[in-house]
Design an enzyme around this catalytic site. Structure first.
Site, PDB file in Angstrom:
ATOM      1  N   CYS A 174      27.783 -10.227   3.039  1.00  0.00           N
ATOM      2  CA  CYS A 174      28.377  -8.906   2.855  1.00  0.00           C
ATOM      3  C   CYS A 174      27.639  -7.812   3.615  1.00  0.00           C
ATOM      4  CB  CYS A 174      28.465  -8.597   1.372  1.00  0.00           C
ATOM      5  SG  CYS A 174      29.363  -9.921   0.536  1.00  0.00           S
ATOM      6  N   LYS A 352      34.367   1.083  -3.150  1.00  0.00           N
ATOM      7  CA  LYS A 352      34.924  -0.222  -3.533  1.00  0.00           C
ATOM      8  C   LYS A 352      35.845  -0.127  -4.754  1.00  0.00           C
ATOM      9  CE  LYS A 352      31.492  -3.227  -1.388  1.00  0.00           C
ATOM     10  NZ  LYS A 352      30.393  -2.346  -0.931  1.00  0.00           N
ATOM     11  N   HIS A 357      36.021  -5.352  -2.525  1.00  0.00           N
ATOM     12  CA  HIS A 357      34.876  -5.704  -1.684  1.00  0.00           C
ATOM     13  C   HIS A 357      35.366  -6.519  -0.483  1.00  0.00           C
ATOM     14  CE1 HIS A 357      31.086  -6.719  -0.224  1.00  0.00           C
ATOM     15  NE2 HIS A 357      30.565  -7.393  -1.221  1.00  0.00           N
TER      16      HIS A 357
END
Ligand code: NAG
Ligand code: NAG
Ligand code: NAG
Length: 429
Positions: A174, A352, A357
């Site tokens: 991420c 978010k 996400h």
């Protein structure tokens, strides 16, 4: 050191295909998270603990929807992984926005790509595995390997536009999008390129991905009946993140190069800092030390003091541990040398709540939100933030956007494996 500015933006998000509709929906507190309970194959989706997702809306580009034929030549869809398709489309938007089309051989040699994905093409891997198991080698497509490799996103972009500068792909879960932008800025600063296409792209809306992230106990499971309230960063009732898809691409450019062609400059990228937690595969250190180090290094690199930061776009994914660790890191960063608690002065939000996400694309899309916060002097809201936990003392911009003068913004991204990066953007004048 050569200075690097942002001159073009492109994005595909659960809020929209395109930057401006995404941004206006974000500022209007709209949410792009929907239920996937009725998707096919039903027998695979129905037993999953988390059945909410940030899908890119489908439809025509004029309506902010995704339709591959708007962006790809015939056959492109079959040849390219979905994440590569999104990357190509976001790059086209960003080039268009920047007004930059490398034509001469010299321009092409000085324009590069740095773009990655976190997971890549799970769909193709899954289907090919099943086909190979039942029917063997002859059922494996010659497109299998090119569809699978994560650097093919960057590869397809370079082929389409003839870009012969550095061609690099990041895959750091991420943190991918943030690392890609940070690394690209250094290629320019060090003279390897004058212009870089940089960002991240992700599309792994496959039940296997939902199953995998469920098993690491990362996903929101408490609001399946009310999808738009499921991603709730910093809120007391947060229960995990929501998987989303999309892409973010920025055009980074050496300052003099941008000035010489009269480009519109959104902001300057001033700092980039990275660190490793050296702690755990999925959990952060409770005190947020890794995140603190990344922000501290990025600000040192920028020559900017923590107290001069106006806005932090937090990584905060809506997990109980992650949001608390990042909050602790921000508070530690903002603690002045004199011990003066400054965290009440910094405006922090996590977008978010609206987008979910985007994994490998998150850092790039959120960098774009940070850049737009500077350009537009607007701080996007944290959706679904109704009750703060103890010790959460910043201004988290709950529910509605705020008008603020934003000269300096920090964008945080953290990934599994304990990899953390922060980017610092500032107003250019
Ligand atoms: C994988 O197989 C499913 C079911 O047959 C199909 O819907 C999907 O489009 C396939 N994905 C790819 C990338 O070919
Ligand atoms: C740094 O990366 C890890 C990856 O596991 C992430 O979970 C964590 O939130 C980040 N660090 C902190 C302290 O926030
Ligand atoms: C820099 C900046 O605009 N900070 C603001 C953050 O939010 C608080 C309100 O909670 C303002 O007072 C600050 O000026």
């Amino acid at each position: 050191m050569r200075r690097v500015v942002v001159t073009g933006l492109g994005a595909i998000t659960p809020l929209s295909v395109g930057i401006w509709r995404t941004w206006s929906r974000l500022l209007a507190s709209e949410c792009g998270i929907i239920s996937v309970a009725n998707q096919e194959p039903a027998r695979r989706w129905k037993d999953l603990p988390s059945i909410v997702a940030g899908n890119v809306p489908s439809g025509r580009k004029e309506h902010g929807g995704w339709q591959a034929s708007d962006w790809l030549q015939r056959g492109g869809e079959r040849r390219m992984a979905k994440f590569s398709q999104y990357a190509i489309a976001a790059t086209e938007m960003a080039f268009e926005d920047a007004g930059w089309r490398p034509q001469t051989q010299e321009d092409k040699e000085m324009t590069g790509v740095c773009l990655g994905s976190g997971i890549g093409n799970l769909d193709e891997l899954y289907n090919t595995t099943l086909a190979f198991e039942t029917s063997g080698c002859k059922k494996v497509s010659p497109l299998f390997v090119p569809q699978l490799l994560i650097n093919l996103g960057a590869g397809h972009i370079s082929m389409k536009y003839g870009l012969q500068g550095p061609n690099h792909a990041v895959t750091t879960a991420c943190t991918t999008g943030a690392h890609a932008i940070g690394d690209a800025s250094r290629f320019i600063a060090f003279g390897d390129a004058d212009v870089m296409v940089a960002g991240g792209s992700e599309s792994c809306m496959h039940p296997l991905a939902f199953a995998g992230f469920s098993r690491t106990r990362s996903l929101a499971t408490q609001h399946n009946d009310d999808p738009s309230s499921s991603s709730r960063p910093f809120d007391r009732d947060r229960s995990g993140f929501v998987i989303a898809e999309g892409a973010g691409v920025v055009i980074l450019e050496e300052l003099e190069h941008a000035k010489a062609r009269g480009a519109n400059i959104y902001a300057e990228i001033r700092g980039y800092g990275c660190s490793g937690d050296a702690h755990h595969v999925t959990a952060p250190r409770e005190d947020g030390y890794g995140a603190f180090l990344a922000m501290k290094r990025a600000l040192k690199n920028a020559g900017i003091r923590p107290k001069d930061v106006d806005y932090i776009n937090a990584h905060a994914t809506s997990t109980p541990l992650g949001d608390a660790a990042e909050n602790a890191a921000i508070k530690k960063l903002m603690l002045g040398d004199d011990g003066f608690e400054q965290s009440t002065h910094v405006n922090v939000s996590s977008t978010k709540g609206a987008t979910g996400h985007l994994l490998g694309a998150a850092g790039a899309v959120e960098a774009i939100f940070s850049i737009l916060a500077i350009k537009e002097n607007s701080v996007p809201p944290t959706l679904n933030l109704h009750n703060l936990d103890d010790g959460f003392t910043c201004n988290y911009v709950p529910l509605v956007a705020q008008q603020r003068n934003v000269d300096v913004a920090v964008s945080n991204s953290f990934g599994f494996g304990g990899t953390n990066a922060s980017l610092v953007f500032a107003k250019y004048d």
